[in-house]
Design a protein around this motif. Sequence first.
Motif, PDB file in Angstrom:
ATOM      1  N   THR A   1     -98.400  30.654  16.005  1.00 12.42           N
ATOM      2  CA  THR A   1     -99.084  31.849  16.507  1.00 12.42           C
ATOM      3  C   THR A   1     -98.322  32.456  17.684  1.00 12.42           C
ATOM      4  N   LEU A   2     -97.861  31.612  18.596  1.00 15.10           N
ATOM      5  CA  LEU A   2     -97.115  32.127  19.756  1.00 15.10           C
ATOM      6  C   LEU A   2     -95.791  32.767  19.336  1.00 15.10           C
ATOM      7  N   LEU A   3     -95.122  32.201  18.330  1.00 19.26           N
ATOM      8  CA  LEU A   3     -93.905  32.837  17.818  1.00 19.26           C
ATOM      9  C   LEU A   3     -94.219  34.209  17.226  1.00 19.26           C
ATOM     10  N   GLY A   4     -95.339  34.300  16.518  1.00 19.69           N
ATOM     11  CA  GLY A   4     -95.756  35.585  15.961  1.00 19.69           C
ATOM     12  C   GLY A   4     -96.045  36.600  17.050  1.00 19.69           C
ATOM     13  N   VAL A   5     -96.730  36.177  18.099  1.00 20.47           N
ATOM     14  CA  VAL A   5     -97.047  37.081  19.210  1.00 20.47           C
ATOM     15  C   VAL A   5     -95.767  37.513  19.921  1.00 20.47           C
ATOM     16  N   ALA A   6     -94.829  36.585  20.117  1.00 25.94           N
ATOM     17  CA  ALA A   6     -93.546  36.949  20.737  1.00 25.94           C
ATOM     18  C   ALA A   6     -92.819  37.973  19.879  1.00 25.94           C
ATOM     19  N   GLY A   7     -92.860  37.802  18.570  1.00 27.47           N
ATOM     20  CA  GLY A   7     -92.253  38.776  17.667  1.00 27.47           C
ATOM     21  C   GLY A   7     -92.926  40.133  17.769  1.00 27.47           C
ATOM     22  N   LEU A   8     -94.246  40.148  17.908  1.00 29.67           N
ATOM     23  CA  LEU A   8     -94.966  41.415  18.075  1.00 29.67           C
ATOM     24  C   LEU A   8     -94.513  42.145  19.341  1.00 29.67           C
ATOM     25  N   VAL A   9     -94.426  41.397  20.437  1.00 25.47           N
ATOM     26  CA  VAL A   9     -94.013  41.997  21.715  1.00 25.47           C
ATOM     27  C   VAL A   9     -92.596  42.557  21.607  1.00 25.47           C
ATOM     28  N   LEU A  10     -91.682  41.779  21.012  1.00 28.75           N
ATOM     29  CA  LEU A  10     -90.299  42.249  20.874  1.00 28.75           C
ATOM     30  C   LEU A  10     -90.205  43.456  19.945  1.00 28.75           C
TER      31      LEU A  10
ATOM     32  N   ILE B   1     -92.494  45.735  19.332  1.00 27.96           N
ATOM     33  CA  ILE B   1     -93.034  46.919  20.015  1.00 27.96           C
ATOM     34  C   ILE B   1     -92.058  47.394  21.085  1.00 27.96           C
ATOM     35  N   SER B   2     -91.369  46.460  21.756  1.00 27.85           N
ATOM     36  CA  SER B   2     -90.446  46.850  22.829  1.00 27.85           C
ATOM     37  C   SER B   2     -89.232  47.615  22.316  1.00 27.85           C
ATOM     38  N   VAL B   3     -88.812  47.368  21.061  1.00 26.57           N
ATOM     39  CA  VAL B   3     -87.661  48.120  20.538  1.00 26.57           C
ATOM     40  C   VAL B   3     -88.083  49.418  19.859  1.00 26.57           C
ATOM     41  N   GLY B   4     -89.374  49.613  19.666  1.00 23.64           N
ATOM     42  CA  GLY B   4     -89.867  50.865  19.093  1.00 23.64           C
ATOM     43  C   GLY B   4     -90.218  50.734  17.622  1.00 23.64           C
ATOM     44  N   VAL B   5     -91.473  51.008  17.328  1.00 24.22           N
ATOM     45  CA  VAL B   5     -91.958  50.879  15.963  1.00 24.22           C
ATOM     46  C   VAL B   5     -91.787  52.182  15.192  1.00 24.22           C
ATOM     47  N   GLY B   6     -91.907  53.300  15.874  1.00 24.49           N
ATOM     48  CA  GLY B   6     -91.815  54.587  15.190  1.00 24.49           C
ATOM     49  C   GLY B   6     -93.080  54.860  14.404  1.00 24.49           C
ATOM     50  N   SER B   7     -92.936  55.577  13.304  1.00 23.76           N
ATOM     51  CA  SER B   7     -94.073  55.881  12.432  1.00 23.76           C
ATOM     52  C   SER B   7     -93.669  55.576  11.002  1.00 23.76           C
TER      53      SER B   7
ATOM     54  N   ASN C   1     -93.378  57.758   8.662  1.00 21.60           N
ATOM     55  CA  ASN C   1     -92.436  58.802   8.237  1.00 21.60           C
ATOM     56  C   ASN C   1     -91.062  58.637   8.872  1.00 21.60           C
ATOM     57  N   GLU C   2     -91.045  58.175  10.104  1.00 24.35           N
ATOM     58  CA  GLU C   2     -89.790  57.944  10.820  1.00 24.35           C
ATOM     59  C   GLU C   2     -89.844  56.553  11.446  1.00 24.35           C
ATOM     60  N   PRO C   3     -89.584  55.504  10.621  1.00 25.61           N
ATOM     61  CA  PRO C   3     -89.712  54.142  11.144  1.00 25.61           C
ATOM     62  C   PRO C   3     -88.647  53.823  12.186  1.00 25.61           C
ATOM     63  N   GLY C   4     -89.069  53.073  13.186  1.00 26.29           N
ATOM     64  CA  GLY C   4     -88.145  52.608  14.212  1.00 26.29           C
ATOM     65  C   GLY C   4     -87.626  51.230  13.845  1.00 26.29           C
ATOM     66  N   PRO C   5     -86.719  50.706  14.651  1.00 21.02           N
ATOM     67  CA  PRO C   5     -86.132  49.399  14.336  1.00 21.02           C
ATOM     68  C   PRO C   5     -87.122  48.243  14.421  1.00 21.02           C
ATOM     69  N   GLY C   6     -88.261  48.458  15.060  1.00 14.07           N
ATOM     70  CA  GLY C   6     -89.220  47.380  15.202  1.00 14.07           C
ATOM     71  C   GLY C   6     -90.325  47.363  14.156  1.00 14.07           C
ATOM     72  N   LEU C   7     -90.286  48.287  13.181  1.00 17.15           N
ATOM     73  CA  LEU C   7     -91.388  48.363  12.223  1.00 17.15           C
ATOM     74  C   LEU C   7     -91.501  47.120  11.354  1.00 17.15           C
TER      75      LEU C   7
ATOM     76  N   VAL D   1     -94.340  44.053  11.187  1.00 16.75           N
ATOM     77  CA  VAL D   1     -95.089  43.616  10.006  1.00 16.75           C
ATOM     78  C   VAL D   1     -94.965  42.100   9.828  1.00 16.75           C
ATOM     79  N   ALA D   2     -93.731  41.589   9.897  1.00 20.83           N
ATOM     80  CA  ALA D   2     -93.519  40.146   9.715  1.00 20.83           C
ATOM     81  C   ALA D   2     -94.209  39.346  10.815  1.00 20.83           C
ATOM     82  N   SER D   3     -94.130  39.806  12.044  1.00 24.18           N
ATOM     83  CA  SER D   3     -94.770  39.101  13.156  1.00 24.18           C
ATOM     84  C   SER D   3     -96.286  39.151  13.048  1.00 24.18           C
ATOM     85  N   SER D   4     -96.815  40.262  12.561  1.00 21.06           N
ATOM     86  CA  SER D   4     -98.265  40.368  12.356  1.00 21.06           C
ATOM     87  C   SER D   4     -98.735  39.350  11.333  1.00 21.06           C
ATOM     88  N   LEU D   5     -97.968  39.200  10.249  1.00 21.74           N
ATOM     89  CA  LEU D   5     -98.320  38.214   9.228  1.00 21.74           C
ATOM     90  C   LEU D   5     -98.249  36.793   9.782  1.00 21.74           C
TER      91      LEU D   5
END
Length: 174
Positions: free
Chosen positions: A41-50, A52-58, A60-66, A70-74
């Motif tokens: 769970t903590l690895l997943g949360v760390a992945g979520l933070v990282l 979001i920090s690099v930018g998720v985008g949308s 229509n225009e996904p960022g490098p963190g999208l 998704v993988a960290s959320s799972l």
Amino acid sequence: MPLDFSEQTGQAAHNRPDTGDNPPPAQLGSFASLAVHVGVTLLGVAGLVLAISVGVGSLNEPGPGLWPLVASSLATAAGVATIVQTLLGKRVESLRGSARPALGVALTVLFVLLLSFVSVIVALLVVFVLWTRLLGGMAWRPVLCWSLLGTALLYVLFGVLLATPFPAPLTVIP
């Protein structure tokens, strides 16, 4: 109705009384089992933070963190679900068989680290060779054939057909 023979035999073996020939898998204690799930769970949360920090985008225009998001959320959701199961009394089987997945993660980390020093193609070839040899247990000749073929196919798919620009190495080795 089972989908394949392995499910059928697995179910039959599960319903059969234990004769002592195959001892049940060792289980971790409650605390160790909970610690494993909290770690996931903590690895997943760390992945979520990282992510979001690099930018998720949308969408229509996904960022490098999208996709990392998704993988960290799972991973986080799976970790939370298994924490709940552990609190309800279910325990994790012993981690003795976890060397292969750990090696797979280590090879993935090696690939990312190699990208900093050599081209994508060289990093891919090295990791293909190690992956098929260490995890696949193949002989050297098939390892080299499959690694060269796999690297070439990925280059043709991404570099030629999809025209994906490959990143240049961050450090040039003379």
